[in-house]
Scaffold this active site. Structure first.
Site, PDB file in Angstrom:
ATOM      1  N   ASP A 155       4.176   1.794  -4.360  1.00  0.00           N
ATOM      2  CA  ASP A 155       3.812   0.710  -4.090  1.00  0.00           C
ATOM      3  C   ASP A 155       4.133   0.003  -5.476  1.00  0.00           C
ATOM      4  O   ASP A 155       4.120   0.388  -6.591  1.00  0.00           O
ATOM      5  CB  ASP A 155       2.140   0.665  -4.049  1.00  0.00           C
ATOM      6  CG  ASP A 155       1.651   0.623  -2.664  1.00  0.00           C
ATOM      7  OD1 ASP A 155       2.410   0.494  -1.797  1.00  0.00           O
ATOM      8  OD2 ASP A 155       0.548   1.249  -2.628  1.00  0.00           O
TER       9      ASP A 155
ATOM     10  N   ASP B 199      -2.925   2.675  -0.699  1.00  0.00           N
ATOM     11  CA  ASP B 199      -4.111   2.603  -1.145  1.00  0.00           C
ATOM     12  C   ASP B 199      -5.359   2.027   0.068  1.00  0.00           C
ATOM     13  O   ASP B 199      -6.498   2.416  -0.138  1.00  0.00           O
ATOM     14  CB  ASP B 199      -4.409   1.756  -2.337  1.00  0.00           C
ATOM     15  CG  ASP B 199      -3.470   0.545  -2.352  1.00  0.00           C
ATOM     16  OD1 ASP B 199      -3.184   0.149  -1.162  1.00  0.00           O
ATOM     17  OD2 ASP B 199      -3.187   0.145  -3.320  1.00  0.00           O
TER      18      ASP B 199
ATOM     19  N   ASP C  74      -3.026   2.141   5.314  1.00  0.00           N
ATOM     20  CA  ASP C  74      -1.884   3.262   4.788  1.00  0.00           C
ATOM     21  C   ASP C  74      -1.969   4.530   5.310  1.00  0.00           C
ATOM     22  O   ASP C  74      -1.107   5.304   5.090  1.00  0.00           O
ATOM     23  CB  ASP C  74      -1.897   3.014   3.240  1.00  0.00           C
ATOM     24  CG  ASP C  74      -1.290   1.795   2.550  1.00  0.00           C
ATOM     25  OD1 ASP C  74      -0.475   1.096   3.386  1.00  0.00           O
ATOM     26  OD2 ASP C  74      -1.738   1.302   1.504  1.00  0.00           O
TER      27      ASP C  74
HETATM   28  P1  ATP Z   1       1.857  -3.723  -3.235  1.00  0.00           P
HETATM   29  O1  ATP Z   1       1.997  -3.536  -1.905  1.00  0.00           O
HETATM   30  O2  ATP Z   1       3.101  -3.374  -4.257  1.00  0.00           O
HETATM   31  O3  ATP Z   1       0.356  -3.299  -3.842  1.00  0.00           O
HETATM   32  P2  ATP Z   1       1.139  -6.372  -3.560  1.00  0.00           P
HETATM   33  O4  ATP Z   1      -0.298  -6.218  -3.931  1.00  0.00           O
HETATM   34  O5  ATP Z   1       2.009  -7.570  -3.899  1.00  0.00           O
HETATM   35  O6  ATP Z   1       2.097  -5.212  -3.432  1.00  0.00           O
HETATM   36  P3  ATP Z   1      -0.150  -7.376  -1.051  1.00  0.00           P
HETATM   37  O7  ATP Z   1      -1.671  -7.088  -1.796  1.00  0.00           O
HETATM   38  O8  ATP Z   1      -0.068  -6.998   0.198  1.00  0.00           O
HETATM   39  O9  ATP Z   1       0.910  -6.877  -2.039  1.00  0.00           O
HETATM   40  O10 ATP Z   1       0.096  -8.998  -1.248  1.00  0.00           O
HETATM   41  C1  ATP Z   1       0.888  -9.665  -0.481  1.00  0.00           C
HETATM   42  C2  ATP Z   1       1.016 -11.044  -0.804  1.00  0.00           C
HETATM   43  O11 ATP Z   1      -0.429 -11.593  -0.291  1.00  0.00           O
HETATM   44  C3  ATP Z   1       1.259 -11.323  -2.295  1.00  0.00           C
HETATM   45  O12 ATP Z   1       2.428 -11.476  -2.617  1.00  0.00           O
HETATM   46  C4  ATP Z   1       0.566 -12.715  -2.453  1.00  0.00           C
HETATM   47  O13 ATP Z   1       1.183 -13.677  -2.077  1.00  0.00           O
HETATM   48  C5  ATP Z   1      -0.531 -12.660  -1.223  1.00  0.00           C
HETATM   49  N1  ATP Z   1      -1.941 -12.087  -2.131  1.00  0.00           N
HETATM   50  C6  ATP Z   1      -1.937 -10.985  -2.758  1.00  0.00           C
HETATM   51  N2  ATP Z   1      -3.341 -10.967  -3.242  1.00  0.00           N
HETATM   52  C7  ATP Z   1      -4.042 -11.925  -2.585  1.00  0.00           C
HETATM   53  C8  ATP Z   1      -5.464 -12.468  -2.629  1.00  0.00           C
HETATM   54  N3  ATP Z   1      -6.166 -11.780  -3.051  1.00  0.00           N
HETATM   55  N4  ATP Z   1      -5.725 -13.599  -1.807  1.00  0.00           N
HETATM   56  C9  ATP Z   1      -4.709 -14.244  -1.216  1.00  0.00           C
HETATM   57  N5  ATP Z   1      -3.420 -13.844  -1.266  1.00  0.00           N
HETATM   58  C10 ATP Z   1      -3.031 -12.879  -1.846  1.00  0.00           C
END
Ligand code: ATP
Length: 928
Positions: A341, A662, A666
């Protein structure tokens, strides 16, 4: 009734009640608790005294006596016991005593090692502590699950592991995976309705059981049983944990030693018969056959393998990687791809909003970290993103004049579940760091969360999920309709909008292309971009995409920096050197992911197909899928479901895959991966349950460290096996050759037993403590299908066995030729054997490198073991009592000279073999 008697009665009542058949208020009454207040601390402490901590007593599974008896359950031990009894009956008391001695020592050593390994695993479990949310003293608290007691009011939600047996009193779409208990993996829907008393455990929908996993929804329940009184506790007692230490290698070796035992027993029988045919005494031939068998069987093998694995597990734990399943220790060493991730594992997860973009203005946000100190100011056209530190703060913007900025920040704060806490000078985050960054950005413009929640009270919404990629909250704002605040991935938010807001508060039709262009530009700098929007919907309408599409006003973009971890940059480099491919899998935007991957060194020169998005993956046909995922290094906007396909695709190309995760979704990918890696801090219990390894610091560098340790463990196992097999073979061959050739035995059966027992402990075991070799991360991953013994090693095994047998015979004949009595000649042969074993042990410290590369003093345990062995040899050679027992005699200085010479020759032969083969291998590598 005394108070103790009363307690005993209520304990029995609580235990035996059919909680599922009672109405929830009856259960609450029975457990003397209160759903709104929970227990108070004093009462909870009293109950801990009464019920004990909420944990399973690992020791209860198999008592020490059963574990000790288990040590005797080994074909070799049966052989020895039979031999001991037979020699006793024949009146060979010394031999019989030595044989029983060997059995006892072997069993005690096995028992201690197993107990240590088990204890190490138990200690690991406590490193991954689970917490639960509980109501105590009227407030919701997070407590270690081990402190829970019957009567506690517990909150569970998707991703949690149920901490004890609960009678549910409130549920909202709660679904639980009860496969840990029932084996049935389809999640069960729960409710709080009382059931018939005869309902079987698997159908009790109003109960959730300790150890099961919440896959969806939320629930509140009262604890009715903790620790060993839970249903899981019952199962635990029945099943036990006998197989916990087994790995593919230990299973293979167990099989190998069984086959070997059978073959050696056959050989021993043949030897016995040949001896008899030659007219030797039956008793002598019997003890000789036993010595041959005992000498040849590497009985230390299972114990040393277990202890080596356990040492590896401990070393990994010290580097923050907690192994949950033993086979992982082995598999780590052959990992070829790590899929990680991005957020939090490869990056710091320390988000700071740097740039805010609205339809007509671009702003810079100063300050870094979670301190709400800094300002927001207009960024002149043509200037790149702010570095956050640069330039003096010339005063921030006036929000009254910046309508779009005002609403962008307001939505960021309103549509938010995080909290910032101040502890002295430091600010900490409770909740999602992305949301915390939005709170900080709001605070820098004096938008206070508490005031906002008074002005716009929250009345529901849709939580964020990686699948949806947006979050919605619904608020009252004094109008008939409800205000919605939406934040999320740019493409998801923009599709909901018809208008865009400008600085002067007016709106105009949104231009999605311009918004995407701006988002791309920010993402190209490695910034994580979130879009915000607001609008109104009817109070009775669900705030979902269908009802909001094309209805909202786009307010702006917030772009935040989440820098790569420095340690991750180094670890990515180390993995690449070690021939391990690192791939980034993220829910984030492709451009952001690409920029971060470049900073981390995951992406070098860009090529077509290096970056794939979730939609790209969906379009690939099954034939091209594995090749495409093998080639790509960055996977962006990937949904958790696609992770499973990714793992399968890579595995179909022969890769050994480590995959991080996490969330609840997953779990399938973690289970499918060869090494499922869960996050200890940010991960859900469901992900941890599905994983083979948990990172207590959530850091990518820890995966690299664990792989390095895994390679070290495998090396040490191999070194031990390569050491023990030829030496055992030599012991058997000495006896076999004497009997087949009709000569006097150069080493007596009791002496073989001595050699075998002492060297396995004092010498062989010490290889488990060998430190990792230099350059361990500069060679390619081990091919899991590669045989344990390569052609080179088989040749070396025969060579060393030859040296041992040759050395023993040579000094035996030489001593006798010089007129020494046979006892002395045998003592010389025994010591020669040991000298060659020690020389070979030193050589086995590295299977390829010469001694000067590994350093003579780098394994203190090994030097200590050699010292103990030498002391033992002195004792058996010079102590009269030992002379009587083992049929030995003192040696002359000249004999010692020859013995040392023998050791030196053996060392020189093996070193030459190593050098020649290394040079040949280097030359072959250079020519290819
Ligand atoms: P990883 O999978 O590496 O942990 P990540 O944390 O960027 O990556 P996600 O958490 O799935 O992946 O987030 C995907 C997308 O959703 C982000 O690029 C962002 O645009 C949006 N996002 C992330 N967190 C939030 C939130 N708390 N509220 C609204 N949108 C969010």
């Amino acid at each position: 009734m005394t108070s103790t008697a009363r307690e005993a009665t209520s304990l029995a009542e609580v235990d035996e009640a059919d909680h599922h058949a009672l109405a929830s208020h009856e259960v609450i009454l029975l457990l003397e608790t209160d759903v709104d207040r929970g227990l108070d601390t004093a009462e909870a402490e009293r109950r801990v005294g009464r019920y004990g901590p909420n944990e399973l007593d690992a020791a209860a599974t198999a008592g020490p006596i059963r574990r000790l008896l288990r040590q005797f359950n080994h074909p070799l031990i049966y052989v020895l016991l039979v031999a001991g009894v037979v020699t006793l009956v024949l009146g060979e008391y010394i031999d019989s005593g030595v044989i029983f001695g060997v059995v006892v020592v072997n069993s005690i050593v096995g028992f201690i090692q197993e107990a240590k390994a088990e204890a190490a695993l138990d200690a690991l479990r406590s490193m991954v502590r689970t917490d639960s949310r509980v109501r105590r003293d009227g407030s919701k608290q997070t407590l270690p699950s081990v402190d829970l007691v019957p009567g506690d009011v517990v909150f569970v939600e998707a991703g949690d592991k149920v901490p004890a047996d609960l009678r549910l009193v409130e549920v909202s779409e709660l679904q639980v995976d009860e496969s840990a208990m029932t084996g049935e993996s389809v999640p069960v829907q729960k409710d709080e309705v009382a059931l018939d008393p005869t309902t079987p455990v698997a159908d009790r929908r109003n109960m959730v059981y300790s150890g099961t996993l919440v896959t969806a929804g939320t629930g509140v329940g009262v604890i009715v049983a903790t620790g060993a009184r839970t249903e899981l506790g019952e199962i635990h007692r029945l099943v036990g944990t006998a197989d916990r230490l087994a790995t593919p290698l230990t299973k293979k070796l167990t099989w190998f030693s069984k086959v070997l035992t059978a073959a050696i027993l056959g050989l021993a029988l043949v030897t016995f018969l040949i001896g008899l045919a030659r007219g030797e005494s039956g008793v002598d031939m019997f003890t000789a056959a036993v010595a041959l068998a005992v000498g040849s069987i590497p009985e230390g093998l299972p114990a040393v393998v277990t202890i080596t694995l356990a040492i590896g597990v401990n070393r990994m734990a010290r580097r923050q990687a907690v192994i949950r399943r033993m086979p992982a220790v082995e598999t780590l060493g052959s990992t070829t791809v790590v899929c990680s991730d991005k957020t939090g594992t490869l990056t710091e997860n320390q988000m700071t909003v740097r740039v805010i973009w609205t339809a007509d203005t671009r702003y810079e946000v100063t300050g870094s970290g979670y301190q709400p100190e800094g300002i927001i100011r207009v960024l002149p056209e043509g200037v790149g993103s702010a570095d956050g530190e640069g330039g003096p703060d010339r005063g921030g913007v006036d929000l009254d004049e910046e309508g779009a900025l005002h609403w962008t920040l307001t939505v960021g704060v309103a549509c938010n579940d995080a909290r910032l806490n101040r502890e002295g000078e430091t600010w900490t985050v409770v909740g999602d760091p992305t949301e915390a960054a939005l709170l900080v950005a709001g605070a820098k413009a004096n938008i206070d969360r508490k005031e906002l929640s008074r002005a716009l009270p929250r009345r529901g919404g849709i939580p964020f999920s990686s699948d949806r990629k947006y979050m919605v909250t619904v608020h009252e704002d004094g109008q008939e309709q409800r205000r919605v605040a939406v934040k999320g991935a740019v493409e998801r938010v923009v599709e909901l909008c018809r208008q865009e807001l400008l600085a002067d508060g007016s709106t105009r039709p949104v231009d999605p292309d311009r918004v995407h262009e701006a988002a791309e530009e920010l993402a190209a700098e490695g910034l994580r971009v979130l879009a915000t929007a607001t609008g109104h919907i009817d109070p009775d309408v669900a705030p979902d995409v269908e009802n909001m599409r094309g209805q909202l006003v786009f307010t702006g973009l917030q772009a935040m920096l989440d820098p790569p971890r420095q340690a991750a940059i180094d670890a990515v480099g180390a993995c690449q050197l070690a021939g391990i491919d690192v791939k980034m899998i993220t829910g984030d935007h492709a451009t952001t992911a690409t920029a971060i991957a470049e900073q981390l060194g995951i992406l070098g020169e860009r090529d077509d197909g290096d970056v794939l998005t979730g939609p790209d993956l969906a379009e690939l046909n099954p034939e091209e899928f594995p090749g495409a995922v093998e080639r790509a290094s960055v996977f962006a906007r990937v949904s958790p479901e696609q992770k499973l396909r990714l793992v399968e695709g890579l595995q179909s190309r022969g890769h050994v895959v480590a995959m991080t995760g996490d969330g609840v979704n997953d779990a399938p990918a973690l289970q499918q991966a060869d090494i499922g890696v869960a996050m200890g801090r940010g991960g859900t219990e469901v992900a941890k349950e599905a994983s083979d390894m948990v990172l207590t610091d959530d850091d990518f560098a820890t995966i690299e460290a664990a792989i390095e340790e895994g390679r070290g463990v495998w090396d040490n196992l191999k070194k031990y096996i390569v050491w023990t097999v030829p030496t055992n073979m030599g012991e058997g061959l000495v006896i076999l050759s004497a009997i087949v050739l009709g000569l006097a035995l150069p080493i007596l059966p009791v002496q073989i037993l001595w050699i075998n027992m002492t060297t396995a402990l004092a010498l062989g075991l010490m290889l488990s403590f060998e430190p990792k070799e230099h350059g361990i991360m500069r060679r390619p991953p081990r091919d899991p299908s590669e045989p344990l013994f390569s052609g080179t090693l088989v040749a070396r095994i025969f060579m060393v066995a030859g040296l041992l047998v040759g050395g023993a015979w040579w000094i035996f004949e030489w001593e006798q030729g010089n007129g020494a009595p046979i006892e002395e000649a045998r003592t010389a042969a025994v010591n020669m054997f040991i000298a060659i074993k020690i020389a070979y042990l030193l050589s086995c410290r590295s299977l390829t490198q010469p001694m000067r590369e590994i350093g003579f003093f780098s394994n203190h345990w090994l030097l200590f073991g050699i010292a103990v062995q030498v002391a033992g040899q002195m004792a058996i050679t010079y102590l009269p009592f030992m002379n009587t027992v083992f049929g030995t005699a003192p040696l002359s200085l000249g004999a010692w000279g020859l013995i040392v010479l023998g050791g030196a020759v053996a060392q020189a032969v093996v070193t030459t073999d190593k050098t020649v083969r290394r040079r040949l291998a280097e030359r072959a590598a250079a020519s290819t």
